[in-house]
Design a protein around this motif. Structure first.
Motif, PDB file in Angstrom:
ATOM      1  N   ALA A 168      -3.392   5.046  -7.721  1.00  0.00           N
ATOM      2  CA  ALA A 168      -3.085   3.920  -6.840  1.00  0.00           C
ATOM      3  C   ALA A 168      -2.922   2.630  -7.639  1.00  0.00           C
ATOM      4  CB  ALA A 168      -4.185   3.753  -5.794  1.00  0.00           C
ATOM      5  N   LEU A 169      -3.761   2.434  -8.651  1.00  0.00           N
ATOM      6  CA  LEU A 169      -3.633   1.252  -9.503  1.00  0.00           C
ATOM      7  C   LEU A 169      -2.313   1.271 -10.269  1.00  0.00           C
ATOM      8  CD1 LEU A 169      -7.277   0.992 -10.934  1.00  0.00           C
ATOM      9  CD2 LEU A 169      -6.234  -0.442  -9.163  1.00  0.00           C
ATOM     10  N   LEU A 170      -1.890   2.446 -10.716  1.00  0.00           N
ATOM     11  CA  LEU A 170      -0.596   2.556 -11.389  1.00  0.00           C
ATOM     12  C   LEU A 170       0.536   2.258 -10.419  1.00  0.00           C
ATOM     13  CD1 LEU A 170       1.199   3.293 -13.768  1.00  0.00           C
ATOM     14  CD2 LEU A 170       0.909   5.719 -13.166  1.00  0.00           C
ATOM     15  N   PHE A 171       0.448   2.775  -9.198  1.00  0.00           N
ATOM     16  CA  PHE A 171       1.432   2.498  -8.154  1.00  0.00           C
ATOM     17  C   PHE A 171       1.558   0.982  -7.937  1.00  0.00           C
ATOM     18  CE2 PHE A 171       2.553   1.602  -3.777  1.00  0.00           C
ATOM     19  CZ  PHE A 171       3.493   2.549  -3.419  1.00  0.00           C
ATOM     20  N   LEU A 172       0.426   0.312  -7.817  1.00  0.00           N
ATOM     21  CA  LEU A 172       0.436  -1.131  -7.575  1.00  0.00           C
ATOM     22  C   LEU A 172       0.954  -1.907  -8.787  1.00  0.00           C
ATOM     23  CD1 LEU A 172      -2.998  -1.392  -5.719  1.00  0.00           C
ATOM     24  CD2 LEU A 172      -0.702  -1.550  -4.697  1.00  0.00           C
ATOM     25  N   ARG A 173       0.671  -1.410  -9.997  1.00  0.00           N
ATOM     26  CA  ARG A 173       1.196  -2.043 -11.213  1.00  0.00           C
ATOM     27  C   ARG A 173       2.717  -1.950 -11.239  1.00  0.00           C
ATOM     28  NH1 ARG A 173       0.448  -6.055 -13.742  1.00  0.00           N
ATOM     29  NH2 ARG A 173       2.665  -6.227 -13.329  1.00  0.00           N
ATOM     30  N   MET A 174       3.251  -0.789 -10.878  1.00  0.00           N
ATOM     31  CA  MET A 174       4.701  -0.616 -10.822  1.00  0.00           C
ATOM     32  C   MET A 174       5.320  -1.517  -9.753  1.00  0.00           C
ATOM     33  SD  MET A 174       5.030   3.526 -11.242  1.00  0.00           S
ATOM     34  CE  MET A 174       4.924   4.296 -12.860  1.00  0.00           C
ATOM     35  N   LEU A 175       4.638  -1.651  -8.647  1.00  0.00           N
ATOM     36  CA  LEU A 175       5.122  -2.519  -7.571  1.00  0.00           C
ATOM     37  C   LEU A 175       5.115  -3.980  -8.015  1.00  0.00           C
ATOM     38  CD1 LEU A 175       6.056  -2.623  -4.622  1.00  0.00           C
ATOM     39  CD2 LEU A 175       3.652  -2.795  -3.940  1.00  0.00           C
ATOM     40  N   ASP A 176       4.041  -4.410  -8.671  1.00  0.00           N
ATOM     41  CA  ASP A 176       3.958  -5.786  -9.160  1.00  0.00           C
ATOM     42  C   ASP A 176       5.065  -6.093 -10.158  1.00  0.00           C
ATOM     43  OD1 ASP A 176       1.795  -6.443  -7.608  1.00  0.00           O
ATOM     44  OD2 ASP A 176       0.302  -6.111  -9.177  1.00  0.00           O
ATOM     45  N   GLU A 177       5.391  -5.124 -10.989  1.00  0.00           N
ATOM     46  CA  GLU A 177       6.440  -5.329 -11.990  1.00  0.00           C
ATOM     47  C   GLU A 177       7.762  -5.683 -11.320  1.00  0.00           C
ATOM     48  OE1 GLU A 177       6.857  -5.360 -16.245  1.00  0.00           O
ATOM     49  OE2 GLU A 177       5.137  -5.155 -14.901  1.00  0.00           O
TER      50      GLU A 177
ATOM     51  N   LEU B 204      -3.316   6.447   1.588  1.00  0.00           N
ATOM     52  CA  LEU B 204      -1.966   6.008   1.957  1.00  0.00           C
ATOM     53  C   LEU B 204      -1.988   4.611   2.571  1.00  0.00           C
ATOM     54  CD1 LEU B 204      -0.486   9.326   3.434  1.00  0.00           C
ATOM     55  CD2 LEU B 204       0.124   8.214   1.275  1.00  0.00           C
ATOM     56  N   ALA B 205      -3.085   4.266   3.239  1.00  0.00           N
ATOM     57  CA  ALA B 205      -3.202   2.919   3.805  1.00  0.00           C
ATOM     58  C   ALA B 205      -3.191   1.872   2.694  1.00  0.00           C
ATOM     59  CB  ALA B 205      -4.479   2.809   4.634  1.00  0.00           C
ATOM     60  N   ALA B 206      -3.869   2.166   1.577  1.00  0.00           N
ATOM     61  CA  ALA B 206      -3.887   1.227   0.454  1.00  0.00           C
ATOM     62  C   ALA B 206      -2.495   1.076  -0.150  1.00  0.00           C
ATOM     63  CB  ALA B 206      -4.879   1.693  -0.606  1.00  0.00           C
ATOM     64  N   LEU B 207      -1.798   2.196  -0.351  1.00  0.00           N
ATOM     65  CA  LEU B 207      -0.448   2.130  -0.909  1.00  0.00           C
ATOM     66  C   LEU B 207       0.498   1.415   0.064  1.00  0.00           C
ATOM     67  CD1 LEU B 207      -0.089   5.711  -2.446  1.00  0.00           C
ATOM     68  CD2 LEU B 207      -1.069   3.636  -3.455  1.00  0.00           C
ATOM     69  N   GLY B 208       0.339   1.693   1.350  1.00  0.00           N
ATOM     70  CA  GLY B 208       1.170   1.042   2.358  1.00  0.00           C
ATOM     71  C   GLY B 208       0.937  -0.457   2.420  1.00  0.00           C
ATOM     72  N   TYR B 209      -0.322  -0.867   2.247  1.00  0.00           N
ATOM     73  CA  TYR B 209      -0.631  -2.297   2.237  1.00  0.00           C
ATOM     74  C   TYR B 209       0.066  -2.976   1.060  1.00  0.00           C
ATOM     75  CZ  TYR B 209      -3.280  -6.634   2.684  1.00  0.00           C
ATOM     76  OH  TYR B 209      -3.621  -7.948   2.853  1.00  0.00           O
ATOM     77  N   GLY B 210       0.092  -2.296  -0.082  1.00  0.00           N
ATOM     78  CA  GLY B 210       0.792  -2.851  -1.231  1.00  0.00           C
ATOM     79  C   GLY B 210       2.268  -3.061  -0.951  1.00  0.00           C
ATOM     80  N   LEU B 211       2.912  -2.090  -0.294  1.00  0.00           N
ATOM     81  CA  LEU B 211       4.327  -2.229   0.055  1.00  0.00           C
ATOM     82  C   LEU B 211       4.542  -3.351   1.055  1.00  0.00           C
ATOM     83  CD1 LEU B 211       5.264   1.553   0.376  1.00  0.00           C
ATOM     84  CD2 LEU B 211       5.897  -0.006  -1.475  1.00  0.00           C
ATOM     85  N   LEU B 212       3.613  -3.490   2.006  1.00  0.00           N
ATOM     86  CA  LEU B 212       3.696  -4.584   2.974  1.00  0.00           C
ATOM     87  C   LEU B 212       3.627  -5.941   2.279  1.00  0.00           C
ATOM     88  CD1 LEU B 212       3.727  -5.526   5.948  1.00  0.00           C
ATOM     89  CD2 LEU B 212       1.233  -5.352   5.931  1.00  0.00           C
TER      90      LEU B 212
END
Length: 297
Positions: free
Chosen positions: A63-72, A125-133
């Motif tokens: 999840a942290l990697l997912f959020l790092r990719m999103l931040d990039e 999935l809620a955490a990943l979805g919050y990141g996308l939001l």
């Protein structure tokens, strides 16, 4: 004709450059183990890691990697001006490749947690979805995008949701019963992280392009907030650990690090917060909590 390395190789280089395993993986590991072990030890039982523990650790790191990719991707416009060496700016990786990797992470993490329970999958999935939001919100709101403190208030809860995933997974498994200690645990991990977050953005001078909280509220106030979060982390440990006697107070010894960091920063009146003290506080606090749980009773 220029040849490019295969996408997996580019993703690997991205991970090593922008998701340094010795930092992110270590943080995710210590965070999950500290949360889980303290939740169990707070009920008066000894803690030992299980197979489910490593599923939670792996899921949080992914999840942290997912959020790092999103931040990039969110920071691309800023990075083009201030960080032209970043992989997405130089073309070392593409947005499409990052999005493809994020999709793989989502499916893989959901499947991994389905082996535990549907609740685990939904919480992650809620955490990943919050990141996308948040990514969509930042595109729509310049205030969230440009105002540091507002941005933190909006974006930080994704960490809370990840912490709730770990605690909720324990509840779903019947390992612990949901009660007030869950809220204190989440507050504890929030204070530990926010101490580090404010420390890395607290300095007497702001370099060009730097996004510092100290630039918004001043270096002294930023230092006091940084120290305040460390104090909050110690305070949260009291109801969880103090009843255990001297062993329970072991995690509180880590408070010496932010105390020294605060004194050093305020007395220097130049430069940045001494980051070894902030990193050390995170590591020492979580290691002490894990040690306490392993040695209990």
């Amino acid at each position: 004709m220029t040849s490019f390395p295969p996408a997996p190789a580019r993703l690997g280089r991205f991970v090593l450059h922008r998701f340094r395993p010795h930092l992110y993986v270590t943080y995710g590991l210590l965070w999950v183990l500290a949360l889980e072990s303290t939740a169990v030890a707070a009920t008066g039982r000894a803690w030992r890691p299980s197979g489910a523990t490593w599923v939670r650790v792996t899921s949080v790191v992914l999840a942290l990697l997912f959020l790092r990719m999103l931040d990039e991707q969110k920071d691309l416009a800023h990075d083009r001006v201030h960080h032209p060496d970043r992989p997405l700016v130089t073309g070392a990786i593409t947005a499409a490749e990052l999005r493809g990797a994020m999709a793989v992470i989502t499916v893989g993490a959901a499947a991994l947690n389905a082996a535990l329970s549907a609740t685990d999958s939904l919480l992650l999935l809620a955490a990943l979805g919050y990141g996308l939001l948040l990514a969509a919100l930042e595109r729509l709101s310049s205030a969230v995008r440009d105002r540091q403190l507002l941005g933190l208030a909006v974006t930080y809860p994704v960490q809370v949701v990840l912490g709730a995933y770990v605690y909720g997974s324990l509840v779903a498994a019947g390992t612990v019963t949901a009660d007030w200690r869950g809220a204190v645990l989440l507050a504890l991990s929030a204070c530990v992280f926010l101490h580090f977050e404010f420390a890395r953005k607290t300095a007497w001078e702001a370099p060009p392009g730097a996004r510092l909280y100290a630039a918004d509220i001043g270096p002294r106030r930023s230092a006091l907030v940084t120290a305040g979060f460390a104090a909050g982390a110690v305070g949260c440990q009291v109801p969880l650990c103090a009843p255990d006697g001297p062993l329970g107070l072991l995690p509180c010894l880590a408070a010496a690090l932010p105390a020294w960091g605060t004194l050093r920063f305020l007395s220097a009146r130049r430069g940045a917060w001494p980051m070894p003290t902030a990193i050390g506080f995170v590591v020492a606090t979580y290691l002490a909590l894990i040690t306490r749980a392993v040695l209990w009773p």
